[in-house]
Design an enzyme around this catalytic site. Structure first.
Site, PDB file in Angstrom:
ATOM      1  N   GLU A 250      65.288  75.828  30.868  1.00  0.00           N
ATOM      2  CA  GLU A 250      65.218  76.980  30.322  1.00  0.00           C
ATOM      3  C   GLU A 250      65.610  78.462  30.473  1.00  0.00           C
ATOM      4  O   GLU A 250      65.506  78.746  29.849  1.00  0.00           O
ATOM      5  CB  GLU A 250      63.120  77.074  30.071  1.00  0.00           C
TER       6      GLU A 250
ATOM      7  N   THR B 108      61.135  74.930  24.834  1.00  0.00           N
ATOM      8  CA  THR B 108      60.099  73.496  24.846  1.00  0.00           C
ATOM      9  C   THR B 108      58.962  74.026  24.995  1.00  0.00           C
ATOM     10  O   THR B 108      58.581  75.299  25.400  1.00  0.00           O
ATOM     11  CB  THR B 108      61.006  73.038  26.628  1.00  0.00           C
TER      12      THR B 108
ATOM     13  N   SER C 203      54.923  73.309  22.813  1.00  0.00           N
ATOM     14  CA  SER C 203      54.112  73.380  21.245  1.00  0.00           C
ATOM     15  C   SER C 203      54.330  74.382  20.258  1.00  0.00           C
ATOM     16  O   SER C 203      55.027  74.329  19.397  1.00  0.00           O
ATOM     17  CB  SER C 203      52.698  73.510  21.454  1.00  0.00           C
TER      18      SER C 203
ATOM     19  N   ALA D 269      56.054  80.415  25.762  1.00  0.00           N
ATOM     20  CA  ALA D 269      56.025  81.396  27.116  1.00  0.00           C
ATOM     21  C   ALA D 269      53.956  81.197  27.765  1.00  0.00           C
ATOM     22  O   ALA D 269      53.655  81.036  26.581  1.00  0.00           O
ATOM     23  CB  ALA D 269      56.204  82.782  27.301  1.00  0.00           C
TER      24      ALA D 269
ATOM     25  N   GLY E 283      55.268  73.472  30.672  1.00  0.00           N
ATOM     26  CA  GLY E 283      55.346  72.093  30.233  1.00  0.00           C
ATOM     27  C   GLY E 283      56.284  71.541  31.349  1.00  0.00           C
ATOM     28  O   GLY E 283      56.878  70.132  31.480  1.00  0.00           O
TER      29      GLY E 283
HETATM   30  O1  LIG Z   1      57.682  74.161  29.908  1.00  0.00           O
HETATM   31  C1  LIG Z   1      57.141  74.057  29.434  1.00  0.00           C
HETATM   32  C2  LIG Z   1      57.507  76.083  28.373  1.00  0.00           C
HETATM   33  O2  LIG Z   1      57.353  77.311  29.815  1.00  0.00           O
HETATM   34  C3  LIG Z   1      56.724  75.988  27.622  1.00  0.00           C
HETATM   35  O3  LIG Z   1      57.526  77.647  26.420  1.00  0.00           O
HETATM   36  C4  LIG Z   1      55.458  77.403  27.773  1.00  0.00           C
HETATM   37  O4  LIG Z   1      54.879  76.319  28.619  1.00  0.00           O
HETATM   38  C5  LIG Z   1      54.890  77.712  26.880  1.00  0.00           C
HETATM   39  O5  LIG Z   1      54.034  76.150  26.132  1.00  0.00           O
HETATM   40  P1  LIG Z   1      53.471  76.256  24.430  1.00  0.00           P
HETATM   41  O6  LIG Z   1      54.209  76.886  23.629  1.00  0.00           O
HETATM   42  O7  LIG Z   1      53.159  75.002  24.504  1.00  0.00           O
HETATM   43  O8  LIG Z   1      52.635  77.505  25.014  1.00  0.00           O
END
Ligand SMILES: O=C[C@H](O)[C@H](O)[C@H](O)COP(=O)(O)O
Length: 232
Positions: free
Chosen positions: A103, A26, A28, A83, A97
């Protein structure tokens, strides 16, 4: 930055083979992976995925990736996820997120977890990113006090705040829980803190992923680095 995330996702996709069962992360960065996977599926690749959030479920359906659940299959070959922070041991902070619970369940059911990120997520020590702790709303005061004690026992401290959604209301996870974000600054011993937090009854899960990531794909200005976790 978005280009770097997509490059990391594309590199992880090279590990995917026909017939694989995949955990779909999950956020971006993971969203790029789902979109690129969808393109390969449209070209004939046969895979099945387990999404780690309702958002990823919607993305995967939109991209034509076939989905299943961990009740229908007994393991996953690879989970690909983003991450918030990655340290040199490949310990992670996740949950920015709000998807950390699903996850972690999905990563733990996988033979391999590949973390994809732009290289700004690479840190010498975890903790600058606020640590998400998923909690049951009932008895939150007691749970917060127990979390504070766990922090003190592990030599860390910092402000805690119940996460709010963009509309100002309390953020509610896919599992119906709340998240407390803790500004710890520096977590010297993430494994001990993970253990202490897991022992608190009102804590459903926390964003420290210890020993789960097998490799990290980091995209930066100078290209892509793949880092394998050192065997204990
Ligand atoms: O709960 C969200 C997840 O752990 C995401 O993998 C993490 O926050 C990284 O998100 P992004 O790729 O948007 O930086």
């Amino acid at each position: 930055m978005d280009q770097l995330k997509r490059q990391a996702a594309a590199r992880a996709l090279e590990e995917v083979r026909d017939g694989m069962q995949l955990g779909l992360g999950t956020g971006s960065t993971a969203k790029h992976f789902v979109e690129l996977l969808g393109e390969r599926v449209a070209g004939g690749l046969k895979v099945i995925g387990v999404p780690t959030s309702e958002a990823t479920r919607a993305d995967a359906e939109r991209c034509g990736v076939k989905l299943t659940t961990l009740d229908e299959i007994d393991h996953l070959d690879i989970t690909v996820d983003g991450a918030d922070e990655i340290d040199p041991e490949l310990n992670l902070i996740k949950g920015g997120g709000g998807a950390l619970l699903r996850e972690k369940i999905v990563a733990a059911a996988s033979d391999r977890m590949i973390v994809i990120a732009d290289d700004s997520k690479w840190v010498p020590t975890l903790g600058k990113f606020p640590l998400p702790v998923e909690v049951i709303p009932f008895g939150l005061g007691a749970t917060r006090r127990a979390i504070e004690k766990a922090f003190a026992d592990c030599g860390v401290s910092g402000q805690m705040a119940v996460r709010k959604a963009k509309d100002g209301h309390v953020f509610v996870t896919d599992g119906g829980h709340w998240i407390v974000d803790a500004q710890l600054g520096r977590i010297a011993d993430p494994a001990s803190l993970a253990k202490a937090l897991s022992a608190i009854p009102g804590v459903v899960e926390h964003g420290l992923f210890i020993g789960l990531a097998s490799s990290a794909v980091l995209a930066g200005g100078g290209g892509i680095r793949v880092i394998e976790r050192r065997k204990p």
